[in-house]
Design a protein around this motif. Structure first.
Motif, PDB file in Angstrom:
ATOM      1  N   LEU A  84       2.246  -3.271   6.852  1.00 24.82           N
ATOM      2  CA  LEU A  84       2.415  -3.574   5.418  1.00 24.82           C
ATOM      3  C   LEU A  84       1.416  -2.789   4.557  1.00 24.82           C
ATOM      4  CD1 LEU A  84       2.827  -7.455   5.652  1.00 24.82           C
ATOM      5  CD2 LEU A  84       4.617  -5.796   5.166  1.00 24.82           C
ATOM      6  N   LEU A  85       0.192  -2.618   5.095  1.00 28.68           N
ATOM      7  CA  LEU A  85      -0.853  -1.968   4.309  1.00 28.68           C
ATOM      8  C   LEU A  85      -0.712  -0.451   4.277  1.00 28.68           C
ATOM      9  CD1 LEU A  85      -3.886  -4.186   5.340  1.00 28.68           C
ATOM     10  CD2 LEU A  85      -3.055  -3.876   3.028  1.00 28.68           C
ATOM     11  N   ILE A  86      -0.338   0.145   5.428  1.00 32.90           N
ATOM     12  CA  ILE A  86      -0.180   1.608   5.457  1.00 32.90           C
ATOM     13  C   ILE A  86       0.950   2.005   4.509  1.00 32.90           C
ATOM     14  CG2 ILE A  86       0.411   3.616   6.887  1.00 32.90           C
ATOM     15  CD1 ILE A  86      -0.791   1.996   9.284  1.00 32.90           C
ATOM     16  N   PHE A 108       4.964   1.789  -1.321  1.00 29.94           N
ATOM     17  CA  PHE A 108       6.238   1.962  -0.604  1.00 29.94           C
ATOM     18  C   PHE A 108       7.223   2.880  -1.313  1.00 29.94           C
ATOM     19  CE2 PHE A 108       6.177  -2.055  -2.937  1.00 29.94           C
ATOM     20  CZ  PHE A 108       7.237  -1.866  -3.813  1.00 29.94           C
ATOM     21  N   LYS A 109       6.829   3.389  -2.492  1.00 31.04           N
ATOM     22  CA  LYS A 109       7.736   4.332  -3.156  1.00 31.04           C
ATOM     23  C   LYS A 109       7.470   5.765  -2.711  1.00 31.04           C
ATOM     24  CE  LYS A 109       8.855   1.415  -7.010  1.00 31.04           C
ATOM     25  NZ  LYS A 109       8.403   0.925  -8.301  1.00 31.04           N
ATOM     26  N   ARG A 110       6.395   5.943  -1.921  1.00 30.69           N
ATOM     27  CA  ARG A 110       6.092   7.293  -1.440  1.00 30.69           C
ATOM     28  C   ARG A 110       6.687   7.470  -0.051  1.00 30.69           C
ATOM     29  NH1 ARG A 110      -0.192   7.170  -2.046  1.00 30.69           N
ATOM     30  NH2 ARG A 110      -0.077   8.998  -0.705  1.00 30.69           N
ATOM     31  N   ASN A 138       3.919   4.323   8.022  1.00 34.41           N
ATOM     32  CA  ASN A 138       3.820   2.939   8.526  1.00 34.41           C
ATOM     33  C   ASN A 138       4.852   2.698   9.629  1.00 34.41           C
ATOM     34  OD1 ASN A 138       6.164   2.417   7.033  1.00 34.41           O
ATOM     35  ND2 ASN A 138       5.335   0.609   6.016  1.00 34.41           N
ATOM     36  N   LEU A 139       6.002   3.357   9.528  1.00 37.27           N
ATOM     37  CA  LEU A 139       6.998   3.228  10.593  1.00 37.27           C
ATOM     38  C   LEU A 139       6.471   3.843  11.884  1.00 37.27           C
ATOM     39  CD1 LEU A 139       9.756   1.967  10.731  1.00 37.27           C
ATOM     40  CD2 LEU A 139      10.773   4.217  10.399  1.00 37.27           C
ATOM     41  N   GLU A 182      -2.259   7.360   4.648  1.00 36.65           N
ATOM     42  CA  GLU A 182      -1.386   7.234   3.474  1.00 36.65           C
ATOM     43  C   GLU A 182      -1.638   5.927   2.725  1.00 36.65           C
ATOM     44  OE1 GLU A 182       0.564   9.308   2.049  1.00 36.65           O
ATOM     45  OE2 GLU A 182       0.293  10.881   3.532  1.00 36.65           O
ATOM     46  N   GLY A 183      -2.208   4.957   3.415  1.00 33.64           N
ATOM     47  CA  GLY A 183      -2.515   3.687   2.746  1.00 33.64           C
ATOM     48  C   GLY A 183      -3.715   3.880   1.822  1.00 33.64           C
TER      49      GLY A 183
END
Length: 670
Positions: A153-155, A159-161, A168-169, A253-254
């Protein structure tokens, strides 16, 4: 009973803060959200220090808190094991988390997901505390998966990037690979020991030390080795060991506070903690220890090399984390579990400091992350500069700093292990020694490029990573507000003193008592160190004559020469060694191998099963085939059913003739 209530308070306070900020965040607003979560973690931190003092006074606890289910004699419980190893982890996790919570107020000030972020980091703290406090494998697994979920969730917080979602996946999938091994290990423990409670498993383990099992007919496997390797595969995913390390650099990325919390201090050390906790099992399998030491050495050396060519300030620190996790893993493989945990603790402080300092630079530079576009910042950001210097000195193992004691202890332990003839230890020793130069070089390459030399931020195009807003790239860099610099200062203090204060007790005293088990007769590394240890001051003074110190000196000197004195040379080196640079730039092509071999292989296998199994076999033969068969039978039957009465009459007459002929011929034959 008082202490047991306190044990419960430690994980539940951050959980309560997380739920309030997460569910009621939109209603209670930003300020109340960060206060609720910070107070939750503060309560947890204070309670952890009280418990730590209690444990130091000799009071440990191991018992169930709540029985969740009993299935066929298997007790599934929430239970706490509070001993010196747990108490150390609790203090580290809660203190670093508290610093990160405070820092986040400044770092995420303009972010629309402010309350959600606080909710996540508090939830993460809860998951991590459940993991380190557990006294059974079920709860360990719960905490293990909880931190995995929250890190996902944090990485992907922004979530628009697309890059964040990809990262995160990737983290989630790579960790599932490790967790598959982890579940197998826990399953084997339950199958052979009939319990999931640590103490019972450790007690029964020596009796099964020589047990061989046949997983495949005709092949003998040592049960203990298989269990330990499976558990360690879980640690390889969580603690980012080669080849399951690929998720960690991308997880940058987070937002930066997460990098400090997850990828420096807590989540990535869960695997190290777990192996140390399982020391009574690992000590029974030399093959598993060899596997651990070799994987750790590969990670420490090869991931350090990648740090040399990174230009994103957070990625340099991320690769140094990978390399340091390799050092910790090597310590575990050399049976120097206490040295591994000691390095885990010192590293948590100085690495969180380095990440938060990097975040401070990113804010001061208006969200620029490329170190080639910085320089000369020491005048503009004095607090960030001095704390970064402290963090870097601790990281490379400068005598008297925290990192020196833990890192040198590991190198000495591995050397002792190699002299005792343990497989893989000699390779690990050389990998770590070369790693010392590499660490010193890339740490100070970053430090010099960011804080010294000519300023490179006033001109040129605009390729920065802008998150949310852009303050105009040409503004002057500025020092960060107090809410960011105070946590830096508070983390800088233990980065200097904690090694000096703690080494005697943690490595050579009875600090870990019954928490860590080492078979000193077979694995004498720590015993050898203890014989040569004459105090923290002597150790530091003696180090001026040892290889690691001079290797550090060479690394820093090289960085100074190449990036301050002759900044034209690195480009020439890069041009000359184009192939090597490409190899490092592509991270040894491991991502490509994963894409082509594993992901591509899985897709091809899926396509084959779909075409061969689904389309040809199930649809073609089973479903459509049965329909076609009935059609043929029906078509054949239709020829006999004409509907004309004379056809049926003719058929009956022919039938009668056949029957009479049969009767007559049979009668004559008789």
């Amino acid at each position: 009973m008082k202490m047991e209530s306190l044990y419960l308070l430690v994980p539940l306070a951050p959980l309560a803060g997380s739920l309030i900020a997460g569910l009621a965040g939109p209603f209670i607003g930003r300020t109340l959200s960060h206060w609720v979560t910070i107070v939750g973690v503060l309560v947890s931190t204070i309670a952890s220090f009280v418990i730590f003092n209690d444990v130091m006074a000799g009071n440990t606890f191991d018992g169930p808190v709540y029985t969740w289910a009993v299935v066929a004699g298997l007790k599934m419980e929430v239970g706490f094991l509070v001993d010196s190893l747990t108490a150390t982890m609790m203090v580290v996790v809660t203190f670093v988390s508290l610093m990160v919570h405070v820092y986040t107020i400044g770092y995420m000030a303009d972010d629309p997901g402010y309350q959600r972020f606080f909710s996540y980091i508090s939830l993460f703290t809860f998951g991590m505390l459940m993991l380190v406090m557990s006294n059974n494998f079920l709860q360990l697994f719960f905490g293990w998966e909880a931190v995995g979920l929250v890190s996902y969730l944090l990485i992907g917080f922004w979530f628009k990037r697309p890059t964040a979602i990809h990262a995160n996946l990737k983290a989630f999938l790579v960790n599932r690979v490790g967790d598959f091994g982890f579940v197998l290990g826990i399953g084997l423990i339950y199958a052979w020991f009939g319990t999931l409670h640590y103490a019972e498993v450790f007690e029964a383990a020596p009796a099964l030390a020589t047990k061989a099992v046949q997983f495949l007919p005709g092949t003998e496997w040592m049960l203990m080795t298989v269990i330990c390797v499976c558990l360690f595969i879980g640690a390889m995913g969580k603690s980012a060991q080669f080849p399951l390390h690929v998720w960690l650099p991308d997880s940058m990325e987070g937002p930066t506070p997460i990098s400090a919390l997850i990828h420096a201090a807590t989540m990535v050390t869960a695997g190290i903690f777990m192996v140390a906790r399982m020391s009574p099992l690992f000590e029974l399998s030399d093959a598993a220890l060899t596997f651990v030491i070799v994987i750790g050495a590969i990670t420490a050396f090869f991931m350090g090399l990648l740090g040399i060519i990174q230009n994103d300030i957070k990625r340099v620190v991320a690769y140094s984390t990978l390399s340091q996790l390799g050092y910790m893993t090597v310590a575990l493989g050399a049976s120097a579990f206490s040295a591994g945990i000691f390095h885990l603790m010192t590293h948590a402080f100085f690495k969180a400091l380095l990440f938060l300092a990097a975040g401070s630079v990113i804010i001061g530079m208006h969200h620029e992350q490329d170190i080639r576009r910085m320089g000369g910042l020491w005048r503009k950001m004095p607090v960030t500069w001095i704390t970064s210097l402290i963090g870097s000195l601790a990281l490379i193992g400068t005598p008297f700093f925290a990192g020196f004691y833990s890192k040198d202890a590991i190198i000495l332990a591995v050397e002792a292990s190699a002299k005792a003839g343990h497989a893989g230890a000699t390779f690990a020793y050389w990998a770590l020694l070369v790693g010392v130069v590499i660490t010193a070089f890339y740490s100070f390459r970053m430090f010099f490029l960011v804080f010294h030399g000519k300023p490179r931020w006033g001109h040129g195009g605009d390729q920065g990573h802008h998150h949310g807003h852009d303050d105009g790239h040409h503004d002057e860099p500025h020092e960060s507000p107090a809410v960011i610099t105070v946590p830096l200062v508070l983390l800088a203090i233990p980065s200097v003193v904690i090694g000096f204060v703690a080494i005697g007790g943690m490595l050579f005293g009875d600090y870990f008592g019954g928490a860590i088990f080492v078979d000193a007769a077979k694995h004498p590394a720590m015993k050898v160190l203890a014989a040569h240890f004459h105090g923290a001051t002597e150790m530091a003074l003696h180090s001026f004559m040892t290889a690691p110190f001079w290797l550090d000196f060479v690394g820093v000197g090289l960085a100074w020469f190449l990036y301050l004195k002759r900044p034209d040379i690195p480009a020439l080196i890069q041009a000359r060694f184009q192939g090597l640079y490409r190899l490092l730039d592509n991270k040894y092509y491991l991502d490509r191998i994963n894409e082509v071999v594993f992901a591509g292989g899985a897709r091809r296998l899926g396509a084959g099963l779909w075409k061969g199994g689904d389309v040809a076999l199930i649809d073609g033969v089973a479903v459509n085939g049965s329909a076609r068969l009935i059609g043929w039978v029906a078509a054949a039957s239709r020829l006999l059913q004409s509907g004309h009465i004379y056809t049926y009459a003719a058929g009956m007459i022919v039938g009668l003739l056949v029957l009479i002929t049969l009767f007559v011929t049979l009668g004559v034959a008789r």
